[in-house]
Design an enzyme around this catalytic site. Structure first.
Site, PDB file in Angstrom:
ATOM      1  N   HIS A 140       0.716  -0.857   0.052  1.00  0.00           N
ATOM      2  CA  HIS A 140       0.017   0.288   0.334  1.00  0.00           C
ATOM      3  C   HIS A 140       0.989   1.099   0.273  1.00  0.00           C
ATOM      4  O   HIS A 140       1.935   1.313   0.560  1.00  0.00           O
ATOM      5  CB  HIS A 140      -0.572  -0.197   1.099  1.00  0.00           C
ATOM      6  CG  HIS A 140      -2.034  -0.745   1.073  1.00  0.00           C
ATOM      7  ND1 HIS A 140      -2.216  -2.089   1.301  1.00  0.00           N
ATOM      8  CD2 HIS A 140      -3.630  -0.664   1.120  1.00  0.00           C
ATOM      9  CE1 HIS A 140      -3.408  -2.981   1.203  1.00  0.00           C
ATOM     10  NE2 HIS A 140      -3.877  -1.987   0.489  1.00  0.00           N
ATOM     11  N   LYS A 200      -0.564   4.902   4.461  1.00  0.00           N
ATOM     12  CA  LYS A 200      -1.403   4.098   5.411  1.00  0.00           C
ATOM     13  C   LYS A 200      -1.151   3.272   6.249  1.00  0.00           C
ATOM     14  O   LYS A 200       0.026   3.526   6.743  1.00  0.00           O
ATOM     15  CB  LYS A 200      -1.797   2.605   4.630  1.00  0.00           C
ATOM     16  CG  LYS A 200      -3.225   1.791   4.967  1.00  0.00           C
ATOM     17  CD  LYS A 200      -3.459   0.562   3.849  1.00  0.00           C
ATOM     18  CE  LYS A 200      -3.759  -0.262   4.529  1.00  0.00           C
ATOM     19  NZ  LYS A 200      -5.803  -0.548   4.388  1.00  0.00           N
TER      20      LYS A 200
HETATM   21  P1  NAD Z   1      -6.962   9.458   5.285  1.00  0.00           P
HETATM   22  O1  NAD Z   1      -6.150   9.692   6.333  1.00  0.00           O
HETATM   23  O2  NAD Z   1      -6.491   9.925   3.287  1.00  0.00           O
HETATM   24  O3  NAD Z   1      -8.482   9.952   5.382  1.00  0.00           O
HETATM   25  C1  NAD Z   1      -9.022   9.712   6.410  1.00  0.00           C
HETATM   26  C2  NAD Z   1      -9.964  11.426   7.215  1.00  0.00           C
HETATM   27  O4  NAD Z   1     -10.892  11.316   7.670  1.00  0.00           O
HETATM   28  C3  NAD Z   1      -8.893  12.824   6.808  1.00  0.00           C
HETATM   29  O5  NAD Z   1      -9.735  13.566   5.785  1.00  0.00           O
HETATM   30  C4  NAD Z   1      -9.369  12.381   8.424  1.00  0.00           C
HETATM   31  O6  NAD Z   1      -8.906  14.490   9.171  1.00  0.00           O
HETATM   32  C5  NAD Z   1     -10.614  12.091   8.631  1.00  0.00           C
HETATM   33  N1  NAD Z   1     -10.922  12.048  10.353  1.00  0.00           N
HETATM   34  C6  NAD Z   1     -10.120  11.346  10.524  1.00  0.00           C
HETATM   35  N2  NAD Z   1     -10.628  11.519  11.908  1.00  0.00           N
HETATM   36  C7  NAD Z   1     -11.671  11.808  11.769  1.00  0.00           C
HETATM   37  C8  NAD Z   1     -12.746  12.291  12.379  1.00  0.00           C
HETATM   38  N3  NAD Z   1     -13.129  12.219  14.034  1.00  0.00           N
HETATM   39  N4  NAD Z   1     -14.361  12.855  12.123  1.00  0.00           N
HETATM   40  C9  NAD Z   1     -14.110  12.533  10.864  1.00  0.00           C
HETATM   41  N5  NAD Z   1     -13.407  12.645  10.041  1.00  0.00           N
HETATM   42  C10 NAD Z   1     -12.239  12.338  10.094  1.00  0.00           C
HETATM   43  O7  NAD Z   1      -7.173   8.366   4.398  1.00  0.00           O
HETATM   44  P2  NAD Z   1      -7.665   7.471   3.153  1.00  0.00           P
HETATM   45  O8  NAD Z   1      -6.754   7.032   2.360  1.00  0.00           O
HETATM   46  O9  NAD Z   1      -8.715   7.724   2.369  1.00  0.00           O
HETATM   47  O10 NAD Z   1      -8.277   5.485   3.685  1.00  0.00           O
HETATM   48  C11 NAD Z   1      -9.107   6.598   5.016  1.00  0.00           C
HETATM   49  C12 NAD Z   1      -9.529   5.210   5.546  1.00  0.00           C
HETATM   50  O11 NAD Z   1     -10.558   3.944   4.124  1.00  0.00           O
HETATM   51  C13 NAD Z   1      -8.922   4.133   6.095  1.00  0.00           C
HETATM   52  O12 NAD Z   1      -8.774   3.278   7.921  1.00  0.00           O
HETATM   53  C14 NAD Z   1      -8.223   2.850   4.779  1.00  0.00           C
HETATM   54  O13 NAD Z   1      -6.943   1.655   4.977  1.00  0.00           O
HETATM   55  C15 NAD Z   1      -9.906   2.483   4.361  1.00  0.00           C
HETATM   56  N6  NAD Z   1      -9.409   2.583   2.993  1.00  0.00           N
HETATM   57  C16 NAD Z   1     -10.454   1.255   2.252  1.00  0.00           C
HETATM   58  C17 NAD Z   1     -10.706   0.544   1.035  1.00  0.00           C
HETATM   59  C18 NAD Z   1     -12.083  -0.424   1.591  1.00  0.00           C
HETATM   60  O14 NAD Z   1     -12.291  -0.293  -0.127  1.00  0.00           O
HETATM   61  N7  NAD Z   1     -12.746  -0.413   2.129  1.00  0.00           N
HETATM   62  C19 NAD Z   1      -9.534   1.170   0.157  1.00  0.00           C
HETATM   63  C20 NAD Z   1      -9.309   2.400   0.745  1.00  0.00           C
HETATM   64  C21 NAD Z   1      -8.770   2.799   2.081  1.00  0.00           C
END
Ligand code: NAD
Length: 262
Positions: A155, A159
């Site tokens: 990844h 991440k």
């Molecule tokens: P990222 O860090 O870019 O985004 C996370 C966002 O959440 C940030 O903008 C952060 O400020 C916000 N955040 C943090 N605490 C918060 C709160 N209390 N309330 C509201 N917002 C809050 O991360 P990302 O790359 O977008 O990934 C996010 C999640 O999705 C991770 O857990 C990742 O592993 C997961 N993911 C899942 C899939 C899937 O298909 N299920 C695919 C990609 C990523």
């Protein structure tokens, strides 16, 4: 047509911005709310690179739900807050589509109990890419025929969790498949060989330039089988997320895995 009212939690993040763009492009959906702890007060669509006017990002999920009255919340926040967010949604009787990873089996049990208590469904999927769901299905099938396998998940360097939710779910599906030869505990006591999940070692690579990739490698007498999936862009997750938004309210209780609505 009555549109589905959607709130995106984590709307300023990499996945959240992609979801905002995807929801804004669908005729049967309406972005009614956006929550993040950063870029508060900014237009969610603008943050996602769109020009159309939309909703402003607010910092509190409970206030966002009370004000915007969403029918579905999509959570792509971070592992440390996702469980509390899901609980907030379910207590407010709002269906959840959960993409953020890091929920443990015990967390999922608690969420299932909350779904039941509040008669509200939730879908938790560690991977919304259709190809990744098929990779997991094929890996579970191959686990019936090989007695050794390891997973390499790769990844982007931003991440936060490791191993990935997809790798852990793949390993659990492989170990629990009917007739699996990988159901036991690992006999391998050598150090620095990846984190274990039952007999299956998981190796986590974090590098700039990657998005989300996974290889499941099976080894046998004189042969190996490699099952590989690559998400080369976050768009790969959007058909699955949109499908989940459309289907989640018709589910009963907690459903884990996109295959539950495919
Ligand atoms: P990222 O860090 O870019 O985004 C996370 C966002 O959440 C940030 O903008 C952060 O400020 C916000 N955040 C943090 N605490 C918060 C709160 N209390 N309330 C509201 N917002 C809050 O991360 P990302 O790359 O977008 O990934 C996010 C999640 O999705 C991770 O857990 C990742 O592993 C997961 N993911 C899942 C899939 C899937 O298909 N299920 C695919 C990609 C990523």
């Amino acid at each position: 047509m009555k549109r589905i009212r959607v709130l995106v939690a984590g709307a300023a993040g990499r996945m959240g911005r992609e979801v905002v763009r995807a929801v804004c492009g669908e005729e049967d959906m309406e972005l009614v709310g956006a929550v993040d702890r950063v870029r508060v007060g900014e237009e969610a669509a603008g943050v996602a690179g769109l020009e159309a006017p939309s909703v402003s990002i607010v910092s509190s999920l409970s206030e966002g739900i009370a004000e915007c009255k969403p029918e579905v919340v999509v959570d792509f926040t971070v592992p440390s807050v996702v469980k509390a967010n899901v609980a907030t949604c379910l207590r407010a009787k709002v269906a959840c589509v959960v993409g953020a990873t890091g929920l443990t089996p015990a967390d999922l049990e608690e969420i299932a109990a909350l779904c039941k208590e509040h008669s509200t469904p939730a879908l938790v999927a560690p991977n919304f890419a259709i190809g990744a769901v098929l990779m997991m299905r094929f890996a579970a099938e191959a686990a019936r025929h090989f007695d050794a396998a390891e997973i390499i998940e790769l990844h982007h360097s931003g991440k936060v969790d490791a191993p990935s939710g997809t790798a852990l779910r793949t390993a659990r599906l492989m170990a629990s498949a009917e007739g699996s030869k990988l159901a036991g505990a690992s006999q391998d006591s050598r150090p620095a060989r990846g984190l274990g999940e039952g007999a299956i070692r998981v190796h986590s690579v974090r590098l700039p330039g990657l998005v989300a990739h996974q290889e499941v490698i099976f080894g046998g007498m004189g042969q190996t089988l490699t099952i590989r999936h690559d998400s080369t862009s976050r768009e790969s997750f959007m058909p699955g997320v949109l499908l989940a938004i459309r289907k989640v309210r018709s589910l009963r209780g907690l459903v884990v895995g996109l295959e539950g609505v495919m």
